[in-house]
Write a protein that holds these residues in place. Structure first.
Motif, PDB file in Angstrom:
ATOM      1  N   ARG A 150      -5.838 -22.634  -8.044  1.00 11.62           N
ATOM      2  CA  ARG A 150      -5.543 -22.880  -6.624  1.00 11.62           C
ATOM      3  C   ARG A 150      -4.115 -22.448  -6.292  1.00 11.62           C
ATOM      4  N   ARG A 151      -3.198 -22.716  -7.206  1.00 14.00           N
ATOM      5  CA  ARG A 151      -1.808 -22.313  -6.963  1.00 14.00           C
ATOM      6  C   ARG A 151      -1.678 -20.798  -6.893  1.00 14.00           C
ATOM      7  N   PHE A 152      -2.318 -20.119  -7.823  1.00  9.81           N
ATOM      8  CA  PHE A 152      -2.249 -18.659  -7.804  1.00  9.81           C
ATOM      9  C   PHE A 152      -2.931 -18.085  -6.565  1.00  9.81           C
ATOM     10  N   ALA A 153      -3.969 -18.734  -6.092  1.00  8.94           N
ATOM     11  CA  ALA A 153      -4.641 -18.257  -4.880  1.00  8.94           C
ATOM     12  C   ALA A 153      -3.697 -18.328  -3.686  1.00  8.94           C
ATOM     13  N   ARG A 154      -2.910 -19.397  -3.601  1.00 11.89           N
ATOM     14  CA  ARG A 154      -1.955 -19.515  -2.497  1.00 11.89           C
ATOM     15  C   ARG A 154      -0.826 -18.496  -2.643  1.00 11.89           C
ATOM     16  N   ILE A 155      -0.404 -18.258  -3.882  1.00 12.13           N
ATOM     17  CA  ILE A 155       0.653 -17.273  -4.118  1.00 12.13           C
ATOM     18  C   ILE A 155       0.162 -15.867  -3.790  1.00 12.13           C
ATOM     19  N   ALA A 156      -1.093 -15.579  -4.145  1.00 12.62           N
ATOM     20  CA  ALA A 156      -1.641 -14.239  -3.913  1.00 12.62           C
ATOM     21  C   ALA A 156      -1.646 -13.876  -2.435  1.00 12.62           C
ATOM     22  N   ASP A 157      -1.754 -14.881  -1.564  1.00 15.79           N
ATOM     23  CA  ASP A 157      -1.729 -14.608  -0.124  1.00 15.79           C
ATOM     24  C   ASP A 157      -0.411 -13.971   0.311  1.00 15.79           C
ATOM     25  N   TRP A 158       0.654 -14.212  -0.456  1.00  8.34           N
ATOM     26  CA  TRP A 158       1.974 -13.685  -0.110  1.00  8.34           C
ATOM     27  C   TRP A 158       2.311 -12.397  -0.849  1.00  8.34           C
ATOM     28  N   SER A 159       1.475 -12.004  -1.793  1.00  9.81           N
ATOM     29  CA  SER A 159       1.832 -10.893  -2.675  1.00  9.81           C
ATOM     30  C   SER A 159       2.023  -9.575  -1.927  1.00  9.81           C
ATOM     31  N   ALA A 160       1.291  -9.379  -0.835  1.00 14.96           N
ATOM     32  CA  ALA A 160       1.403  -8.115  -0.098  1.00 14.96           C
ATOM     33  C   ALA A 160       2.785  -7.941   0.531  1.00 14.96           C
ATOM     34  N   ALA A 161       3.487  -9.054   0.773  1.00 12.10           N
ATOM     35  CA  ALA A 161       4.802  -8.974   1.415  1.00 12.10           C
ATOM     36  C   ALA A 161       5.928  -8.721   0.419  1.00 12.10           C
ATOM     37  N   ILE A 162       5.649  -8.858  -0.871  1.00  9.22           N
ATOM     38  CA  ILE A 162       6.715  -8.782  -1.872  1.00  9.22           C
ATOM     39  C   ILE A 162       7.385  -7.407  -1.928  1.00  9.22           C
ATOM     40  N   PRO A 163       6.653  -6.284  -1.917  1.00  6.27           N
ATOM     41  CA  PRO A 163       7.349  -4.984  -1.950  1.00  6.27           C
ATOM     42  C   PRO A 163       8.335  -4.793  -0.802  1.00  6.27           C
ATOM     43  N   ALA A 164       7.980  -5.259   0.389  1.00  4.07           N
ATOM     44  CA  ALA A 164       8.900  -5.132   1.521  1.00  4.07           C
ATOM     45  C   ALA A 164      10.149  -5.980   1.306  1.00  4.07           C
ATOM     46  N   LEU A 165       9.976  -7.181   0.743  1.00  3.39           N
ATOM     47  CA  LEU A 165      11.127  -8.033   0.452  1.00  3.39           C
ATOM     48  C   LEU A 165      12.015  -7.396  -0.615  1.00  3.39           C
ATOM     49  N   ALA A 166      11.387  -6.784  -1.618  1.00  3.95           N
ATOM     50  CA  ALA A 166      12.151  -6.153  -2.696  1.00  3.95           C
ATOM     51  C   ALA A 166      12.921  -4.934  -2.203  1.00  3.95           C
ATOM     52  N   GLY A 167      12.372  -4.248  -1.216  1.00  4.39           N
ATOM     53  CA  GLY A 167      13.013  -3.037  -0.709  1.00  4.39           C
ATOM     54  C   GLY A 167      14.056  -3.280   0.355  1.00  4.39           C
ATOM     55  N   ARG A 168      14.251  -4.526   0.745  1.00  6.76           N
ATOM     56  CA  ARG A 168      15.211  -4.843   1.798  1.00  6.76           C
ATOM     57  C   ARG A 168      16.621  -4.425   1.390  1.00  6.76           C
ATOM     58  N   GLY A 169      17.250  -3.615   2.227  1.00  5.91           N
ATOM     59  CA  GLY A 169      18.609  -3.158   1.957  1.00  5.91           C
ATOM     60  C   GLY A 169      18.697  -1.896   1.135  1.00  5.91           C
ATOM     61  N   LEU A 170      17.566  -1.437   0.574  1.00  9.53           N
ATOM     62  CA  LEU A 170      17.572  -0.214  -0.225  1.00  9.53           C
ATOM     63  C   LEU A 170      17.429   1.014   0.674  1.00  9.53           C
ATOM     64  N   PRO A 171      17.946   2.161   0.238  1.00 10.44           N
ATOM     65  CA  PRO A 171      17.683   3.399   0.976  1.00 10.44           C
ATOM     66  C   PRO A 171      16.179   3.643   1.078  1.00 10.44           C
ATOM     67  N   ALA A 172      15.755   4.273   2.159  1.00 13.59           N
ATOM     68  CA  ALA A 172      14.323   4.420   2.444  1.00 13.59           C
ATOM     69  C   ALA A 172      13.573   5.170   1.353  1.00 13.59           C
ATOM     70  N   HIS A 173      14.251   6.082   0.660  1.00 19.71           N
ATOM     71  CA  HIS A 173      13.566   6.907  -0.335  1.00 19.71           C
ATOM     72  C   HIS A 173      13.410   6.210  -1.685  1.00 19.71           C
ATOM     73  N   ARG A 174      14.051   5.054  -1.872  1.00 18.98           N
ATOM     74  CA  ARG A 174      14.063   4.420  -3.188  1.00 18.98           C
ATOM     75  C   ARG A 174      12.926   3.413  -3.330  1.00 18.98           C
ATOM     76  N   GLN A 175      12.163   3.543  -4.394  1.00 16.83           N
ATOM     77  CA  GLN A 175      11.062   2.631  -4.679  1.00 16.83           C
ATOM     78  C   GLN A 175      11.610   1.390  -5.387  1.00 16.83           C
ATOM     79  N   PRO A 176      11.374   0.201  -4.851  1.00 12.70           N
ATOM     80  CA  PRO A 176      11.949  -0.992  -5.484  1.00 12.70           C
ATOM     81  C   PRO A 176      11.305  -1.304  -6.832  1.00 12.70           C
TER      82      PRO A 176
END
Length: 325
Positions: free
Chosen positions: A50-76
């Motif tokens: 159940r915990r992982f199911a709730r976490i998985a709902d947020w997983s799609a947003a993680i790459p955008a959070l990781a890329g915050r502040g990085l140059p547009a061409h850089r893959q986080p």
């Protein structure tokens, strides 16, 4: 023939001035998929799922959070981790528990890169890590104090401001001092005062608080936990199967051979709302930790080389998602 005079240039330097600050590899974001305790593994690991199911709902947003502040061409670069409680209450074995966590995460499309043992953040490889972090705290002396309250080193309590004065007997023929409320540092309009217990002393041992161990864990993930410039904890890869005893498991184990680096410029922690008070205490602690200047400068330069500007305050590199039931 006269004696020749030879000029000798002798220079003295403090050992600390020439001490090398070890460098580590960094991801852009370290994502913690939760703290796990014995109660999460009962009833066929249903609570864990159940915990992982709730976490998985947020997983799609993680790459955008990781890329915050990085140059547009850089893959986080993103790494994931979780921590198992083997300090306050041991349960099962690494051979049983870790595959259950990996399997439950995989069922929801999540990959676990690293696993850590909570007890390692109290003491690791002969180094008292929790005590080392306590010793690095820079506590602002409270104003208008009487000295009736013992210092942090004796009391084990750390606050984020000025405490309400305790009862002190007034000198003869004087009025008692009026009560005054505690005040949060930084002069906010309305204070949110926090007083954190860092340890308790029991007959046979000192028990470190969960908030302090979590602070050591966050510093480890941020790559700033050093001793004399040297890193104290790096992930290990296991050549064979997982051990049957927690003491035989390294402090941090790399489970995914293709994982991005364990340490990261920023951390993101996804956890149940019940841990919010603990993380408030963690932020209170980390807000008063003094990171060695050479380490702080090195991390800032490494991030800057990738076009990333890091907040100067350690605590501002931590982010959270608190997930309710």
């Amino acid at each position: 023939m006269g004696d020749r005079v030879i000029d000798v240039d002798v220079r003295f330097q403090e050992a600390a001035a020439v001490r090398r600050t070890e460098s580590v590899a960094y991801s852009h974001l370290s994502v913690e998929l939760g703290h796990f305790y014995a109660e999460d593994f009962g009833a066929g690991c249903q609570e864990l799922r159940r915990r992982f199911a709730r976490i998985a709902d947020w997983s799609a947003a993680i790459p955008a959070l990781a890329g915050r502040g990085l140059p547009a061409h850089r893959q986080p670069r993103i790494s994931t981790c979780f921590m198992v409680d083997d300090y306050f209450h041991r349960f099962g074995s690494p051979r049983e528990v870790i595959p259950q966590v990996q399997g439950a995460a995989a069922d929801l499309g999540l990959v676990v890169d690293y696993v850590a043992r909570e007890s390692s953040f109290a003491r690791h490889d002969g180094v008292e890590l929790a005590q080392m972090v306590v010793d690095s705290l820079v506590v602002e002396p409270p104003r208008h104090t009487t000295g009736s309250r013992p210092p942090l080193s004796e009391s084990g309590w750390l606050s984020n401001g000025m405490r309400s004065p305790g009862h002190v007997d007034a000198p003869a023929m004087t009025l008692p001092r009026p009560w005054s409320p505690p005040v949060q540092s930084g002069d906010p309009r309305h204070s949110i005062f926090v007083d954190v217990e860092l340890w308790s002393d029991e007959p046979a041992t000192r028990v470190w608080a969960c908030a302090l161990l979590a602070s050591v864990w966050q510093m480890t993930r941020l790559g700033v936990l050093r001793r004399s410039g040297q890193t104290l904890m790096q992930p290990s890869r296991l050549a064979g199967e997982l051990p049957a005893d927690w003491d035989e498991l390294p402090a941090v184990v790399q489970l995914n051979p293709t994982a991005a680096p364990f340490c990261a410029y920023r951390t993101l922690t996804l956890m149940d709302t019940q841990y919010l008070p603990v993380e408030l205490a963690v932020r209170t602690i980390l807000g008063q930790v003094a990171v060695p200047p050479a380490v702080a400068q090195q991390v800032a330069q490494r991030a800057g080389g990738e076009g990333l500007h890091l907040p100067s305050e350690l605590v501002d590199r931590l982010s959270y998602v608190f997930i309710g039931g």
